[in-house]
Design a protein around this motif. Structure first.
Motif, PDB file in Angstrom:
ATOM      1  N   ASN A 251      -4.885  -2.651  -2.237  1.00 16.94           N
ATOM      2  CA  ASN A 251      -3.627  -3.374  -2.279  1.00 16.94           C
ATOM      3  C   ASN A 251      -2.445  -2.415  -2.146  1.00 16.94           C
ATOM      4  OD1 ASN A 251      -4.670  -6.180  -3.245  1.00 16.94           O
ATOM      5  ND2 ASN A 251      -5.598  -4.725  -4.661  1.00 16.94           N
ATOM      6  N   THR A 252      -1.291  -2.961  -1.774  1.00 19.87           N
ATOM      7  CA  THR A 252      -0.044  -2.204  -1.738  1.00 19.87           C
ATOM      8  C   THR A 252       0.879  -2.737  -2.823  1.00 19.87           C
ATOM      9  OG1 THR A 252      -0.215  -1.769   0.638  1.00 19.87           O
ATOM     10  CG2 THR A 252       1.974  -1.633  -0.347  1.00 19.87           C
ATOM     11  N   PHE A 253       1.319  -1.834  -3.704  1.00 21.96           N
ATOM     12  CA  PHE A 253       2.219  -2.199  -4.797  1.00 21.96           C
ATOM     13  C   PHE A 253       3.553  -1.484  -4.595  1.00 21.96           C
ATOM     14  CE2 PHE A 253      -2.055  -2.578  -6.503  1.00 21.96           C
ATOM     15  CZ  PHE A 253      -2.013  -3.767  -7.215  1.00 21.96           C
ATOM     16  N   LYS A 254       4.622  -2.260  -4.519  1.00 21.66           N
ATOM     17  CA  LYS A 254       5.954  -1.675  -4.385  1.00 21.66           C
ATOM     18  C   LYS A 254       6.963  -2.479  -5.206  1.00 21.66           C
ATOM     19  CE  LYS A 254       5.459   0.296   0.271  1.00 21.66           C
ATOM     20  NZ  LYS A 254       6.011   0.321   1.655  1.00 21.66           N
ATOM     21  N   GLY A 255       7.820  -1.774  -5.900  1.00 20.89           N
ATOM     22  CA  GLY A 255       8.961  -2.394  -6.535  1.00 20.89           C
ATOM     23  C   GLY A 255       8.687  -3.212  -7.777  1.00 20.89           C
ATOM     24  N   ASN A 256       7.448  -3.217  -8.279  1.00 20.37           N
ATOM     25  CA  ASN A 256       7.165  -3.935  -9.527  1.00 20.37           C
ATOM     26  C   ASN A 256       7.829  -3.172 -10.684  1.00 20.37           C
ATOM     27  OD1 ASN A 256       5.138  -6.004  -8.434  1.00 20.37           O
ATOM     28  ND2 ASN A 256       4.315  -4.055  -7.687  1.00 20.37           N
ATOM     29  N   VAL A 257       8.519  -3.885 -11.555  1.00 19.99           N
ATOM     30  CA  VAL A 257       9.503  -3.240 -12.423  1.00 19.99           C
ATOM     31  C   VAL A 257       8.888  -2.259 -13.414  1.00 19.99           C
ATOM     32  CG1 VAL A 257      11.220  -3.663 -14.232  1.00 19.99           C
ATOM     33  CG2 VAL A 257      11.235  -5.033 -12.149  1.00 19.99           C
ATOM     34  N   LEU A 258       7.872  -2.655 -14.178  1.00 24.98           N
ATOM     35  CA  LEU A 258       7.365  -1.764 -15.211  1.00 24.98           C
ATOM     36  C   LEU A 258       6.069  -1.056 -14.829  1.00 24.98           C
ATOM     37  CD1 LEU A 258       8.248  -3.516 -18.590  1.00 24.98           C
ATOM     38  CD2 LEU A 258       9.445  -1.707 -17.357  1.00 24.98           C
ATOM     39  N   GLN A 259       5.112  -1.746 -14.242  1.00 26.91           N
ATOM     40  CA  GLN A 259       3.887  -1.092 -13.789  1.00 26.91           C
ATOM     41  C   GLN A 259       3.329  -1.840 -12.585  1.00 26.91           C
ATOM     42  OE1 GLN A 259       1.106  -0.746 -17.073  1.00 26.91           O
ATOM     43  NE2 GLN A 259       2.335   0.796 -18.115  1.00 26.91           N
ATOM     44  N   SER A 260       2.573  -1.125 -11.782  1.00 23.84           N
ATOM     45  CA  SER A 260       1.861  -1.787 -10.683  1.00 23.84           C
ATOM     46  C   SER A 260       0.671  -2.580 -11.219  1.00 23.84           C
ATOM     47  CB  SER A 260       1.388  -0.748  -9.663  1.00 23.84           C
ATOM     48  OG  SER A 260       2.476  -0.149  -9.010  1.00 23.84           O
ATOM     49  N   VAL A 261      -0.152  -1.913 -12.048  1.00 19.96           N
ATOM     50  CA  VAL A 261      -1.332  -2.563 -12.642  1.00 19.96           C
ATOM     51  C   VAL A 261      -1.452  -2.094 -14.082  1.00 19.96           C
ATOM     52  CG1 VAL A 261      -3.827  -2.928 -12.520  1.00 19.96           C
ATOM     53  CG2 VAL A 261      -2.536  -2.499 -10.411  1.00 19.96           C
ATOM     54  N   CYS A 262      -1.739  -3.029 -14.979  1.00 20.09           N
ATOM     55  CA  CYS A 262      -2.093  -2.669 -16.351  1.00 20.09           C
ATOM     56  C   CYS A 262      -3.373  -3.391 -16.749  1.00 20.09           C
ATOM     57  CB  CYS A 262      -0.980  -3.037 -17.326  1.00 20.09           C
ATOM     58  SG  CYS A 262      -1.380  -2.607 -19.047  1.00 20.09           S
ATOM     59  N   ASN A 263      -4.416  -2.601 -17.035  1.00 18.20           N
ATOM     60  CA  ASN A 263      -5.606  -3.183 -17.655  1.00 18.20           C
ATOM     61  C   ASN A 263      -5.392  -3.106 -19.165  1.00 18.20           C
ATOM     62  OD1 ASN A 263      -8.092  -4.115 -18.424  1.00 18.20           O
ATOM     63  ND2 ASN A 263      -9.128  -2.173 -18.050  1.00 18.20           N
ATOM     64  N   PHE A 264      -4.646  -4.035 -19.684  1.00 20.97           N
ATOM     65  CA  PHE A 264      -4.271  -3.977 -21.088  1.00 20.97           C
ATOM     66  C   PHE A 264      -5.482  -4.102 -22.001  1.00 20.97           C
ATOM     67  CE2 PHE A 264      -2.755  -5.763 -25.099  1.00 20.97           C
ATOM     68  CZ  PHE A 264      -1.740  -4.879 -25.416  1.00 20.97           C
ATOM     69  N   SER A 265      -6.404  -5.017 -21.673  1.00 14.35           N
ATOM     70  CA  SER A 265      -7.546  -5.218 -22.572  1.00 14.35           C
ATOM     71  C   SER A 265      -8.782  -5.727 -21.841  1.00 14.35           C
ATOM     72  CB  SER A 265      -7.169  -6.209 -23.688  1.00 14.35           C
ATOM     73  OG  SER A 265      -6.732  -7.444 -23.140  1.00 14.35           O
ATOM     74  N   GLY A 266      -8.913  -5.402 -20.561  1.00 12.66           N
ATOM     75  CA  GLY A 266     -10.056  -5.887 -19.790  1.00 12.66           C
ATOM     76  C   GLY A 266     -11.279  -5.004 -19.917  1.00 12.66           C
ATOM     77  N   TYR A 267     -12.416  -5.534 -19.451  1.00 16.50           N
ATOM     78  CA  TYR A 267     -13.692  -4.839 -19.458  1.00 16.50           C
ATOM     79  C   TYR A 267     -14.222  -4.712 -18.029  1.00 16.50           C
ATOM     80  CZ  TYR A 267     -13.538  -6.398 -24.353  1.00 16.50           C
ATOM     81  OH  TYR A 267     -13.154  -6.652 -25.642  1.00 16.50           O
ATOM     82  N   GLU A 268     -14.843  -3.575 -17.734  1.00 16.23           N
ATOM     83  CA  GLU A 268     -15.460  -3.336 -16.413  1.00 16.23           C
ATOM     84  C   GLU A 268     -14.454  -3.589 -15.288  1.00 16.23           C
ATOM     85  OE1 GLU A 268     -17.668  -6.360 -17.708  1.00 16.23           O
ATOM     86  OE2 GLU A 268     -18.101  -5.026 -19.370  1.00 16.23           O
ATOM     87  N   VAL A 269     -13.399  -2.804 -15.295  1.00 21.37           N
ATOM     88  CA  VAL A 269     -12.318  -2.955 -14.315  1.00 21.37           C
ATOM     89  C   VAL A 269     -12.348  -1.777 -13.354  1.00 21.37           C
ATOM     90  CG1 VAL A 269      -9.812  -3.050 -14.006  1.00 21.37           C
ATOM     91  CG2 VAL A 269     -10.895  -4.312 -15.882  1.00 21.37           C
ATOM     92  N   VAL A 270     -12.228  -2.069 -12.057  1.00 19.05           N
ATOM     93  CA  VAL A 270     -12.146  -1.047 -11.017  1.00 19.05           C
ATOM     94  C   VAL A 270     -10.801  -1.182 -10.320  1.00 19.05           C
ATOM     95  CG1 VAL A 270     -13.098  -0.223  -8.830  1.00 19.05           C
ATOM     96  CG2 VAL A 270     -14.637  -0.963 -10.668  1.00 19.05           C
ATOM     97  N   ILE A 271     -10.070  -0.085 -10.255  1.00 14.46           N
ATOM     98  CA  ILE A 271      -8.777  -0.045  -9.568  1.00 14.46           C
ATOM     99  C   ILE A 271      -8.885   1.071  -8.547  1.00 14.46           C
ATOM    100  CG2 ILE A 271      -6.280   0.175  -9.846  1.00 14.46           C
ATOM    101  CD1 ILE A 271      -6.755  -0.491 -12.867  1.00 14.46           C
ATOM    102  N   SER A 272      -9.079   0.723  -7.270  1.00 13.08           N
ATOM    103  CA  SER A 272      -9.471   1.735  -6.286  1.00 13.08           C
ATOM    104  C   SER A 272      -8.822   1.496  -4.930  1.00 13.08           C
ATOM    105  CB  SER A 272     -11.001   1.733  -6.126  1.00 13.08           C
ATOM    106  OG  SER A 272     -11.421   2.710  -5.211  1.00 13.08           O
ATOM    107  N   GLY A 273      -8.407   2.593  -4.292  1.00 15.15           N
ATOM    108  CA  GLY A 273      -7.950   2.532  -2.912  1.00 15.15           C
ATOM    109  C   GLY A 273      -6.598   1.872  -2.708  1.00 15.15           C
ATOM    110  N   ASN A 274      -5.800   1.780  -3.764  1.00 24.01           N
ATOM    111  CA  ASN A 274      -4.512   1.121  -3.676  1.00 24.01           C
ATOM    112  C   ASN A 274      -3.397   2.122  -3.383  1.00 24.01           C
ATOM    113  OD1 ASN A 274      -5.351  -1.676  -4.796  1.00 24.01           O
ATOM    114  ND2 ASN A 274      -6.138  -0.237  -6.308  1.00 24.01           N
ATOM    115  N   TYR A 275      -2.274   1.604  -2.865  1.00 24.71           N
ATOM    116  CA  TYR A 275      -1.045   2.378  -2.728  1.00 24.71           C
ATOM    117  C   TYR A 275      -0.064   1.874  -3.782  1.00 24.71           C
ATOM    118  CZ  TYR A 275       3.373   4.187  -0.983  1.00 24.71           C
ATOM    119  OH  TYR A 275       4.594   4.823  -0.878  1.00 24.71           O
ATOM    120  N   SER A 276       0.522   2.796  -4.547  1.00 21.91           N
ATOM    121  CA  SER A 276       1.384   2.383  -5.657  1.00 21.91           C
ATOM    122  C   SER A 276       2.601   3.285  -5.756  1.00 21.91           C
ATOM    123  CB  SER A 276       0.610   2.431  -6.976  1.00 21.91           C
ATOM    124  OG  SER A 276       1.456   2.193  -8.074  1.00 21.91           O
ATOM    125  N   ASP A 277       3.768   2.662  -6.023  1.00 22.45           N
ATOM    126  CA  ASP A 277       4.978   3.438  -6.286  1.00 22.45           C
ATOM    127  C   ASP A 277       5.370   3.382  -7.757  1.00 22.45           C
ATOM    128  OD1 ASP A 277       5.971   0.888  -6.576  1.00 22.45           O
ATOM    129  OD2 ASP A 277       7.687   1.163  -5.237  1.00 22.45           O
TER     130      ASP A 277
END
Length: 588
Positions: A251-277
């Protein structure tokens, strides 16, 4: 599979952006009729459709069973110029497309627009928390199964563009828990939601791939203002809603105010191959991989990869952070919690007050094979942490220090390559093992500090370091009774400084097996010096000058007491205290 083009006139659907109630009722009747007739795919023509997204029969959950309600076994193909506008309202919750407790549903194409900029925020019902009006959704996936959301353009919701949540509550005996299962969100454009662009609260097997996710929380948004928020609901160590097996890829993440992604309390999470500012965080998440993402900023703000700690009821996070590229942030990777591996990341161009690789209140963390360049702040930092390892990292270009260890227990820095930095390793109020490090400060542009230093509140074991051409002390430390100091088998070559190894205070420090050569342009210097120590063991060191200039003394213990100076190979005369024991030293 039967396919059908929706007949808007037949169902009284207005395509000119008017008559929300009639239009919404028409859509719902059309979908019911199609489902009853065995139609599994419906093409929705171009048009401007106004949707009544509020369930007025539910005072507490107006966003549930609201808007256009999609039945099971149904694919909706929205024309690229089909635009669904939520009718402006004052409700704290609404939904444009509701996918609730059904299965085998797809929504493809088209546009959905919330009404956040026309919303009336004055009404909030009986509950104080409703004042936030953060439950307005473009698509609400509620306890559904096998759902595809593909190529949909969603923007401007008062809550989230897409919500993935469960029906009922986990660990509550009087309800049945039905998480949303096997949900795919791909190739969508999600923009400007007031809260999050995507929230996953109660979902399992959720795939979020190849989307453009922008501007969550802009224009006075509602926290948390994340591109994607993975956040279940629980109290203490009891979960009532769980996000599980969530994959966020490409995914492409741009301009999101506080964070692009937050796994606050999830299980078995993969965050891979993204573009983030902006930041990606594993929060209190468990079993998370953050890999091969590209983080780029131009203003040197924020921390690229962040965290919070260990979830209640768990002993660790089990996090892998690998292969990410980070450039232009304030700081690189900030680790909290426990059981974290950080390897193979490349970090450059951070701010002068940032840190590339850091822990705070963390336990059992290993940083290995990372590359840090052109970062003038601290390159590695372990603070208030335990069982931390920095191994095999290339650490370059700090104006402060390459490795800082403060208020921490059992920190190991092993086989790191440190170059062009003002200082190498600083140990403060900590126990640390520094083993097999290359610390070359010769090409630093300004005045250099110490290659290794420690304070009187620390226990240190410094072995097999290679420190070429030190212009300042190679190893300097202060100690106190009850502290352990071992400086063994280090190779200090062509020293320019006056004192390569200097220990002040403490009892029974060991300085042994070190090889020290001087290459000064003037006479003077002490290879090893102690001051105010008691019972130092200075054993089997080699100290000599390779230039024509002589040392003051290869070993000076005259300002200490009870030193044992044994078996050293030295050029010059020892400077000893009358309480010292000296034998088997060999002149060279």
């Amino acid at each position: 599979m039967m396919r059908y083009t929706l007949e808007v006139e037949k169902y009284g659907i207005c395509s000119d952006g008017t008559e929300a109630a009639v239009t919404t009722e028409g859509f719902n009747q059309a979908l019911k009729d199609a489902s009853k007739a065995g139609v599994c795919e419906i093409d929705i023509p171009r048009g401007d459709y106004l949707v009544d997204g509020v369930n007025k029969n539910s005072a507490n959950k107006p966003e549930e069973r609201a808007g256009i309600i999609v039945p099971s076994n149904m694919t909706l193909n929205l024309h690229p110029e089909a635009v669904f506008h939520v009718e402006p309202n004052s409700s704290f919750g609404y939904t444009c497309f509701y996918i609730g407790e059904v299965e085998n549903v797809a929504i493809k194409g088209g546009k959905i627009r919330g009404e956040r900029y026309q919303h009336d925020f004055t009404g909030h019902g009986d509950l104080e928390k409703r004042k936030t009006h953060e439950w307005g959704y473009g698509i609400n996936v509620h306890g559904a199964k096998n759902v595809l959301i593909e190529g949909v353009d969603i923007a401007d919701c008062t809550g989230d563009c897409i919500m993935v949540n469960a029906q009922g509550m986990l660990n509550v005996p009087w309800t049945t828990y039905r998480p949303a299962r096997n949900i795919t969100i791909e190739r969508c454009k999600l923009d400007g939601a007031r809260r999050n662009n995507i929230s996953v609260t109660g979902g399992e097997d959720v795939k979020i791939d190849k989307n453009v996710i922008t501007n969550a929380g802009i224009n006075d948004g509602c926290k948390p203002m994340f591109g994607i928020d993975i956040e279940g609901y629980g109290e203490g160590d009891i979960d009532y809603e769980e996000p599980r097996n969530v994959k966020i890829t490409n995914n492409t993440f741009k301009g999101n105010v506080l964070q692009s992604v937050c796994n606050f309390s999830g299980y078995e999470v993969v965050i891979s191959g993204n573009y983030s500012d902006n930041s990606i965080s594993y929060g209190f998440g468990t079993d998370t991989t953050i890999s091969n993402n590209t983080f780029v900023r131009t203003d040197k703000k924020y921390t690229a990869i962040t965290s919070l700690g260990v979830s209640a009821g768990f002993s660790g996070n089990n996090i892998s952070i690998t292969g990410n590229t980070i450039k232009g942030f304030s700081s690189g990777i900030d680790v909290r919690g426990a059981d974290v591996s950080v390897s193979g990341n490349t970090i450059s161009g951070l701010s002068a007050d940032g840190t590339a690789l850091a822990t705070f209140e963390a336990k059992n963390v290993k940083f290995s094979d990372n590359i840090v360049n052109h970062c003038p702040g601290k390159l590695c930092s372990a603070r208030n942490s335990k069982d931390i390892t920095f191994e095999g990292n290339d650490l370059h270009d700090s104006d402060i220090t390459a490795i800082e260890i403060a208020d921490s227990i059992n920190v190991k820095a092993k086989s790191n390559d440190i170059k062009r930095s003002k200082q190498g390793v600083i140990v403060t109020r900590s126990s640390a093992k520094l083993i097999d490090n290359d610390i070359d400060l010769t090409d630093y542009s300004g005045a250099v500090g110490y290659a290794i230093s420690f304070d009187k509140g620390s226990d240190v074991d410094i072995k097999y370091s290679r420190i070429p051409k030190p212009a300042n002390m190679a190893i300097y430390g202060e100690s106190a009774e009850g502290r352990t100091v071992r400086i063994k088998n280090n190779d200090i070559t062509d020293a320019k400084c006056l004192i390569p190894i200097y220990v002040v205070g403490g009892k029974n420090p060991e300085i042994s097996g070190n090889d020290i050569t001087f290459n000064r342009k003037a006479s003077g210097g002490y290879g090893i010096q102690t001051k105010n120590t008691d019972g130092a063991l200075v054993k089997e060191n080699v100290v000599h000058s390779v230039s024509s200039f002589a040392l003051y003394s290869p070993i000076k213990t005259s300002e200490s007491i009870n030193s044992r100076v044994i078996g050293n190979k030295i050029s010059g005369t020892l400077s000893l205290n009358q309480t010292d024991t000296e034998y088997q030293n060999i002149p060279i």
